[in-house]
Write a protein that holds these residues in place. Sequence first.
Motif, PDB file in Angstrom:
ATOM      1  N   THR A  24     -43.094  -0.461 -74.992  1.00 23.43           N
ATOM      2  CA  THR A  24     -41.767  -0.809 -75.515  1.00 23.43           C
ATOM      3  C   THR A  24     -41.907  -1.807 -76.655  1.00 23.43           C
ATOM      4  O   THR A  24     -42.899  -2.541 -76.751  1.00 23.43           O
ATOM      5  CB  THR A  24     -40.875  -1.460 -74.432  1.00 23.43           C
ATOM      6  N   GLY A  25     -40.888  -1.846 -77.498  1.00 24.70           N
ATOM      7  CA  GLY A  25     -40.820  -2.850 -78.551  1.00 24.70           C
ATOM      8  C   GLY A  25     -40.316  -4.179 -78.004  1.00 24.70           C
ATOM      9  O   GLY A  25     -40.277  -4.405 -76.796  1.00 24.70           O
ATOM     10  N   ASP A  26     -39.892  -5.058 -78.904  1.00 26.10           N
ATOM     11  CA  ASP A  26     -39.477  -6.419 -78.536  1.00 26.10           C
ATOM     12  C   ASP A  26     -38.334  -6.413 -77.521  1.00 26.10           C
ATOM     13  O   ASP A  26     -37.456  -5.542 -77.561  1.00 26.10           O
ATOM     14  CB  ASP A  26     -39.010  -7.172 -79.781  1.00 26.10           C
ATOM     15  N   TRP A  27     -38.319  -7.431 -76.648  1.00 25.34           N
ATOM     16  CA  TRP A  27     -37.249  -7.581 -75.654  1.00 25.34           C
ATOM     17  C   TRP A  27     -36.216  -8.631 -76.062  1.00 25.34           C
ATOM     18  O   TRP A  27     -35.034  -8.427 -75.883  1.00 25.34           O
ATOM     19  CB  TRP A  27     -37.843  -8.003 -74.307  1.00 25.34           C
ATOM     20  N   HIS A  28     -36.672  -9.772 -76.542  1.00 23.23           N
ATOM     21  CA  HIS A  28     -35.792 -10.887 -76.925  1.00 23.23           C
ATOM     22  C   HIS A  28     -34.849 -11.297 -75.782  1.00 23.23           C
ATOM     23  O   HIS A  28     -33.622 -11.329 -75.933  1.00 23.23           O
ATOM     24  CB  HIS A  28     -34.983 -10.539 -78.184  1.00 23.23           C
ATOM     25  N   LEU A  29     -35.448 -11.635 -74.652  1.00 27.07           N
ATOM     26  CA  LEU A  29     -34.657 -12.087 -73.509  1.00 27.07           C
ATOM     27  C   LEU A  29     -33.967 -13.410 -73.840  1.00 27.07           C
ATOM     28  O   LEU A  29     -34.579 -14.324 -74.370  1.00 27.07           O
ATOM     29  CB  LEU A  29     -35.553 -12.264 -72.281  1.00 27.07           C
ATOM     30  N   ARG A  30     -32.702 -13.503 -73.490  1.00 29.35           N
ATOM     31  CA  ARG A  30     -31.914 -14.723 -73.720  1.00 29.35           C
ATOM     32  C   ARG A  30     -30.709 -14.713 -72.801  1.00 29.35           C
ATOM     33  O   ARG A  30     -30.326 -13.670 -72.266  1.00 29.35           O
ATOM     34  CB  ARG A  30     -31.466 -14.816 -75.189  1.00 29.35           C
ATOM     35  N   GLY A  31     -30.109 -15.885 -72.630  1.00 28.39           N
ATOM     36  CA  GLY A  31     -28.966 -15.982 -71.737  1.00 28.39           C
ATOM     37  C   GLY A  31     -27.635 -15.881 -72.437  1.00 28.39           C
ATOM     38  O   GLY A  31     -26.606 -15.649 -71.798  1.00 28.39           O
ATOM     39  N   THR A  32     -27.636 -16.055 -73.755  1.00 24.93           N
ATOM     40  CA  THR A  32     -26.390 -16.008 -74.526  1.00 24.93           C
ATOM     41  C   THR A  32     -26.263 -14.684 -75.248  1.00 24.93           C
ATOM     42  O   THR A  32     -27.236 -13.947 -75.425  1.00 24.93           O
ATOM     43  CB  THR A  32     -26.352 -17.150 -75.556  1.00 24.93           C
ATOM     44  N   THR A  33     -25.058 -14.385 -75.694  1.00 25.71           N
ATOM     45  CA  THR A  33     -24.779 -13.137 -76.392  1.00 25.71           C
ATOM     46  C   THR A  33     -24.710 -13.383 -77.903  1.00 25.71           C
ATOM     47  O   THR A  33     -23.972 -14.263 -78.345  1.00 25.71           O
ATOM     48  CB  THR A  33     -23.446 -12.524 -75.912  1.00 25.71           C
ATOM     49  N   PRO A  34     -25.469 -12.640 -78.708  1.00 24.94           N
ATOM     50  CA  PRO A  34     -25.392 -12.788 -80.157  1.00 24.94           C
ATOM     51  C   PRO A  34     -23.972 -12.548 -80.656  1.00 24.94           C
ATOM     52  O   PRO A  34     -23.212 -11.774 -80.055  1.00 24.94           O
ATOM     53  CB  PRO A  34     -26.344 -11.708 -80.688  1.00 24.94           C
ATOM     54  N   ARG A  35     -23.612 -13.197 -81.752  1.00 25.15           N
ATOM     55  CA  ARG A  35     -22.228 -13.131 -82.229  1.00 25.15           C
ATOM     56  C   ARG A  35     -21.819 -11.724 -82.633  1.00 25.15           C
ATOM     57  O   ARG A  35     -20.624 -11.402 -82.665  1.00 25.15           O
ATOM     58  CB  ARG A  35     -22.032 -14.075 -83.410  1.00 25.15           C
ATOM     59  N   ASN A  36     -22.793 -10.856 -82.943  1.00 28.42           N
ATOM     60  CA  ASN A  36     -22.453  -9.501 -83.367  1.00 28.42           C
ATOM     61  C   ASN A  36     -22.282  -8.520 -82.209  1.00 28.42           C
ATOM     62  O   ASN A  36     -21.972  -7.350 -82.433  1.00 28.42           O
ATOM     63  CB  ASN A  36     -23.539  -8.965 -84.313  1.00 28.42           C
ATOM     64  N   ARG A  37     -22.478  -9.002 -80.968  1.00 25.06           N
ATOM     65  CA  ARG A  37     -22.363  -8.118 -79.815  1.00 25.06           C
ATOM     66  C   ARG A  37     -20.992  -8.235 -79.169  1.00 25.06           C
ATOM     67  O   ARG A  37     -20.463  -9.331 -79.002  1.00 25.06           O
ATOM     68  CB  ARG A  37     -23.430  -8.478 -78.768  1.00 25.06           C
ATOM     69  N   LYS A  38     -20.443  -7.098 -78.757  1.00 33.58           N
ATOM     70  CA  LYS A  38     -19.155  -7.065 -78.072  1.00 33.58           C
ATOM     71  C   LYS A  38     -19.332  -7.164 -76.555  1.00 33.58           C
ATOM     72  O   LYS A  38     -18.392  -7.521 -75.850  1.00 33.58           O
ATOM     73  CB  LYS A  38     -18.416  -5.767 -78.385  1.00 33.58           C
TER      74      LYS A  38
END
Length: 327
Positions: free
Chosen positions: A7-21
């Motif tokens: 798989t490619g990158d995961w970028h695990l995080r707890g917050t939602t990027p501003r461009n995501r609904k």
Amino acid sequence: MTKLLYTGDWHLRGTTPRNRKDNYKDSIKEKLLEIFNLARYRQVEAIITAGDTFHTPEVATGVLLEFADLIAEHCPVPLYTTAGNHDIYGYNLDTYNRTSLRVLEKIVPQFEVINDPAIPKVISGPGGAVQITFTPYSADIDRNGYGYCPGVENDDVLKIHVAHGMLLDHVPPFDRFTLIKDVKTTADLILTGHDHTGYGIYERADGKTFVNCGAICRLSASQSEITRKVEVLLIDIKDSKFDLELIPLQSAKPGEEILDRSAIEQEQERQYAMEEFASLIQSTTGEKVMVDINSIVESIAEHEGFQPSVVRIALEKIAESQESLKA
């Protein structure tokens, strides 16, 4: 047959990027569960990822434990990765031991991080053995083609090399990258991440195969992110040959449903203003303008002829400052 899942990158995080609904964390969890189920269903020997497991070098303890529990409970096979630029401070691998990625490696039994290209992982299965090596992100990667060759030679098995570098099939509008056509490597299959869009499967005329299936996450609302498929790669090894299959993730919703383009125009205006400012400086000084602090340090060092040891110390100090700011 010997099977691997990449798989490619995961970028695990707890917050939602501003461009995501949607809820980004829940979305990534769904994808990971699908990947683990796919690994179980296809009976793979291991899962490999390209680095950038986390979106920042240090995430909140609750977020770290949440993902650690998910991986420990549901990942059915060993999982191997390397450090991406988002996993460490200031491109500096010396900071690895103080990162969330290192903690994840310590507390999840089947999760292993390999940051040395000279340390091979040999996996054996019904289809034969394969050697896997890794190059993490660093200040050296994509400099004079570095990053895409194993640091150990073994002619007795097929060789896969995984790198967190900007390997591309086209010339981008920035400087730090490597073109597939220019790569010199002893590996048979080269797997890369870092570039989230990916270039799919690229078979070179000399028999070398390159794959970037793209990140499993969507962090921006660019048109390419909206339209691309979120895929993983099944590697099937039989009779010393690779059979490659790109598999779309069913849990990945259409880009139009989860990405918000309302902030795109604002970002484009900001980017345009930055480019205008850089252009104005360049027209005045005749020098190319950079905004990345590490690139600025490296450029100054090259121009002034500083020793590599001096550059390394400077980058370490920058990494320490970034870590202190994070704390």
